[in-house]
Design an enzyme around this catalytic site. Sequence first.
Site, PDB file in Angstrom:
ATOM      1  N   GLY A 189     -64.675  13.300   1.884  1.00 42.55           N
ATOM      2  CA  GLY A 189     -65.023  12.149   1.054  1.00 42.55           C
ATOM      3  C   GLY A 189     -65.476  12.562  -0.333  1.00 42.55           C
TER       4      GLY A 189
ATOM      5  N   GLN B 226     -61.965  20.254  17.494  1.00 44.06           N
ATOM      6  CA  GLN B 226     -63.079  19.324  17.737  1.00 44.06           C
ATOM      7  C   GLN B 226     -63.861  19.764  18.984  1.00 44.06           C
ATOM      8  OE1 GLN B 226     -64.216  16.586  15.810  1.00 44.06           O
ATOM      9  NE2 GLN B 226     -65.908  16.839  17.224  1.00 44.06           N
TER      10      GLN B 226
ATOM     11  N   CYS C 272     -67.620   6.971  14.384  1.00 42.29           N
ATOM     12  CA  CYS C 272     -68.637   7.101  13.339  1.00 42.29           C
ATOM     13  C   CYS C 272     -69.865   6.273  13.691  1.00 42.29           C
ATOM     14  CB  CYS C 272     -68.062   6.669  12.002  1.00 42.29           C
ATOM     15  SG  CYS C 272     -67.308   5.047  12.108  1.00 42.29           S
TER      16      CYS C 272
ATOM     17  N   GLU D 297     -65.732   5.599   3.629  1.00 47.20           N
ATOM     18  CA  GLU D 297     -66.496   5.400   4.865  1.00 47.20           C
ATOM     19  C   GLU D 297     -66.542   6.753   5.558  1.00 47.20           C
ATOM     20  OE1 GLU D 297     -68.246   2.960   5.725  1.00 47.20           O
ATOM     21  OE2 GLU D 297     -67.480   1.397   4.399  1.00 47.20           O
TER      22      GLU D 297
ATOM     23  N   LYS E  79     -51.574   7.444   3.955  1.00 49.70           N
ATOM     24  CA  LYS E  79     -51.547   8.771   4.565  1.00 49.70           C
ATOM     25  C   LYS E  79     -52.446   8.794   5.796  1.00 49.70           C
ATOM     26  CE  LYS E  79     -53.577  12.552   4.700  1.00 49.70           C
ATOM     27  NZ  LYS E  79     -53.213  12.869   6.082  1.00 49.70           N
TER      28      LYS E  79
ATOM     29  N   GLU F 222     -73.571  15.356  12.176  1.00 47.40           N
ATOM     30  CA  GLU F 222     -72.692  14.586  13.059  1.00 47.40           C
ATOM     31  C   GLU F 222     -71.864  15.539  13.927  1.00 47.40           C
ATOM     32  OE1 GLU F 222     -69.228  12.642  11.331  1.00 47.40           O
ATOM     33  OE2 GLU F 222     -69.796  10.818  12.392  1.00 47.40           O
TER      34      GLU F 222
ATOM     35  N   GLY G  66     -63.226   9.109   6.661  1.00 41.88           N
ATOM     36  CA  GLY G  66     -63.138  10.467   7.197  1.00 41.88           C
ATOM     37  C   GLY G  66     -64.484  11.153   7.070  1.00 41.88           C
ATOM     38  N   SER G  67     -64.454  12.471   7.000  1.00 40.49           N
ATOM     39  CA  SER G  67     -65.703  13.218   6.979  1.00 40.49           C
ATOM     40  C   SER G  67     -66.342  13.190   5.585  1.00 40.49           C
ATOM     41  CB  SER G  67     -65.432  14.663   7.386  1.00 40.49           C
ATOM     42  OG  SER G  67     -64.559  15.241   6.443  1.00 40.49           O
TER      43      SER G  67
HETATM   44  P1  NAD Z   1     -61.254  14.316   7.739  1.00 40.66           P
HETATM   45  O1  NAD Z   1     -62.170  14.122   6.583  1.00 40.66           O
HETATM   46  O2  NAD Z   1     -60.947  15.677   8.170  1.00 40.66           O
HETATM   47  O3  NAD Z   1     -59.840  13.622   7.438  1.00 40.66           O
HETATM   48  C1  NAD Z   1     -59.759  12.265   7.075  1.00 40.66           C
HETATM   49  C2  NAD Z   1     -58.451  12.062   6.314  1.00 40.66           C
HETATM   50  O4  NAD Z   1     -58.549  12.738   5.060  1.00 40.66           O
HETATM   51  C3  NAD Z   1     -57.226  12.638   7.010  1.00 40.66           C
HETATM   52  O5  NAD Z   1     -56.117  11.778   6.816  1.00 40.66           O
HETATM   53  C4  NAD Z   1     -57.016  13.951   6.283  1.00 40.66           C
HETATM   54  O6  NAD Z   1     -55.690  14.415   6.330  1.00 40.66           O
HETATM   55  C5  NAD Z   1     -57.397  13.544   4.866  1.00 40.66           C
HETATM   56  N1  NAD Z   1     -57.720  14.652   3.963  1.00 40.66           N
HETATM   57  C6  NAD Z   1     -58.092  15.922   4.266  1.00 40.66           C
HETATM   58  N2  NAD Z   1     -58.289  16.632   3.130  1.00 40.66           N
HETATM   59  C7  NAD Z   1     -58.055  15.791   2.084  1.00 40.66           C
HETATM   60  C8  NAD Z   1     -58.107  15.923   0.677  1.00 40.66           C
HETATM   61  N3  NAD Z   1     -58.437  17.058   0.092  1.00 40.66           N
HETATM   62  N4  NAD Z   1     -57.810  14.845  -0.076  1.00 40.66           N
HETATM   63  C9  NAD Z   1     -57.472  13.667   0.494  1.00 40.66           C
HETATM   64  N5  NAD Z   1     -57.414  13.486   1.834  1.00 40.66           N
HETATM   65  C10 NAD Z   1     -57.703  14.526   2.625  1.00 40.66           C
HETATM   66  O7  NAD Z   1     -61.855  13.423   8.929  1.00 40.66           O
HETATM   67  P2  NAD Z   1     -61.295  13.311  10.429  1.00 40.66           P
HETATM   68  O8  NAD Z   1     -61.627  14.593  11.132  1.00 40.66           O
HETATM   69  O9  NAD Z   1     -59.892  12.814  10.452  1.00 40.66           O
HETATM   70  O10 NAD Z   1     -62.196  12.128  11.003  1.00 40.66           O
HETATM   71  C11 NAD Z   1     -63.475  12.326  11.476  1.00 40.66           C
HETATM   72  C12 NAD Z   1     -64.509  11.865  10.473  1.00 40.66           C
HETATM   73  O11 NAD Z   1     -64.247  10.522  10.097  1.00 40.66           O
HETATM   74  C13 NAD Z   1     -65.917  11.860  11.011  1.00 40.66           C
HETATM   75  O12 NAD Z   1     -66.807  12.427  10.092  1.00 40.66           O
HETATM   76  C14 NAD Z   1     -66.229  10.378  11.195  1.00 40.66           C
HETATM   77  O13 NAD Z   1     -67.572  10.037  11.147  1.00 40.66           O
HETATM   78  C15 NAD Z   1     -65.452   9.775  10.100  1.00 40.66           C
HETATM   79  N6  NAD Z   1     -65.189   8.358  10.385  1.00 40.66           N
HETATM   80  C16 NAD Z   1     -65.900   7.427   9.679  1.00 40.66           C
HETATM   81  C17 NAD Z   1     -65.711   6.081   9.920  1.00 40.66           C
HETATM   82  C18 NAD Z   1     -66.472   5.039   9.134  1.00 40.66           C
HETATM   83  O14 NAD Z   1     -65.987   3.924   9.036  1.00 40.66           O
HETATM   84  N7  NAD Z   1     -67.636   5.359   8.580  1.00 40.66           N
HETATM   85  C19 NAD Z   1     -64.793   5.673  10.882  1.00 40.66           C
HETATM   86  C20 NAD Z   1     -64.101   6.648  11.593  1.00 40.66           C
HETATM   87  C21 NAD Z   1     -64.303   7.998  11.320  1.00 40.66           C
END
Ligand code: NAD
Length: 476
Positions: A229, A327, A280, A246, A171, A378, A224-225
């Site tokens: 997470g 954003q 990130c 992550e 996804k 962040e 993701g965030s």
């Molecule tokens: P997000 O958490 O909003 O979304 C990440 C993913 O999770 C998306 O595919 C989203 O559709 C999905 N998602 C949303 N709600 C969910 C749920 N309830 N259950 C399962 N999946 C769900 O993050 P974003 O805005 O896409 O990305 C930005 C964030 O990602 C920042 O916080 C950044 O630091 C982090 N990031 C971390 C790394 C790393 O390796 N540490 C790398 C890149 C980005």
Amino acid sequence: MMHRNYIGGQWLSGSTASVDVNPSDLGDVIGEFARADAQQAEQAIAAATSAQPGWAALPGAARAEILDRAGHELIARADELADILAREEGKTLAESLGEVHRAGQIFIFHAGEAVRNPGEFLDSVRPGVEVLIGREPVGVVTVITPWNFPLAIPAWKIAPALAHGNAVVFKPADLVPASAWHLVNILLDAGLPEGVLNLVMGAGREIGDVLTGDRRVNAVSFTGSATTGERVLASAQSHSARVQLEMGGKNPLVVLGDADLDAAVAGAVEGAFGSTGQRCTASSRLIVVDAIHDHFIDRMRDALRDVVVGDARHRATTMGPVVDESQLAQDLRYIKVAVSQGAELSGGELLERATPGHYLSPALLTGTHNHQTINREEVFGPVASVIRVADLDEAISVANDTEFGLTAGIYTQSLAAAGRFRRESTAGMVMVNLPTAGVDYHVPFGGRRGSSFGPREQGRDARDFYTTTKTCYVRG
Ligand code: NAD
């Protein structure tokens, strides 16, 4: 054109669709993309469940061939894919090209992993008995990825998952479905059997709980965030699935008085504002010793004036737009809060270009303190803050004073100072005379505390997450 989900070997329309828009030109639509609902998410899990044993039964060499072919195809089509990536995510063409190549290299690397025998063979403590330790696939893996690396992050999860014989439900982030859709097509053209990789595009809040909470899912790899997470962790652990998270960062970049200032300024600009700061690993906290603090700020302001903010696909652009409206609103909100707490701002202005887009000039916030909001949370945009410290002792203590722990860097010409920083940093990755961003694909990637959870990603360490050991005792 409507791009459909790929489930169990079939292209399926969703109940709804999303429109993929170019952040450099809001009038430019990349395409429409099907949104999966809960029923399609379940269908994808069922398809992966039935395809996985057959995929795992293939010799590693057969899996390797498919991954290798896909990796080379990504590289062969780098210009076309980089254009799509720049158009939907907003990073510059040069950055996009780098990401496509990286995705290709990751598939080629993990193709090799599929044929490397990771087993062990030992004598038992009992006479006449031998012990074989082998690695087997975990089973069905849900891969959930963010928008900021639309090809590289899916690649570094999907490639090892497939290499080790798992089936995948993928996804991608709602904002960047085009890169994901092309990646899946490339893997299918490379010969991936039906059901081994399933693409479910759509909103995480609608299908996320199914994708993580279904008992047939054996592992979830999420980037993701931190907020999402936490939810993913709870849902996956409710049925004891393996989880890898992550998440965010608030990465410190220390500049000592003896640093090569040209290199430090270039590293800070690249680390903080590369990919429009939407990484990130971004160098978002610049920790500078008193002796060179004012000079460093002058040099940074000069360097930031040279940053060319513009359409991601224009060759002259060195920083693309912010990815979307929400954003951008978040970036502006954090800048406002920082200023209200006493920071001095340079840049951080909304810009107009030939086409309507989310253009923001790089924002440098000076005179900040580590306890302030701007240094605790962040931002995920082109916003960096400067913290003045007395010396290396204070720099290390400020660098480590964070809820996160992804990466940390130092600029110094002193071997002793660099060594001390490397040992005392509490981040998962440490950079010496390099920006905090910029990592390799053949070594472990990951952080500590609020930045990561579970085994490391990338390199040989990836197999720890995507395999499970079997210990076999044999009396000959
Ligand atoms: P997000 O958490 O909003 O979304 C990440 C993913 O999770 C998306 O595919 C989203 O559709 C999905 N998602 C949303 N709600 C969910 C749920 N309830 N259950 C399962 N999946 C769900 O993050 P974003 O805005 O896409 O990305 C930005 C964030 O990602 C920042 O916080 C950044 O630091 C982090 N990031 C971390 C790394 C790393 O390796 N540490 C790398 C890149 C980005």
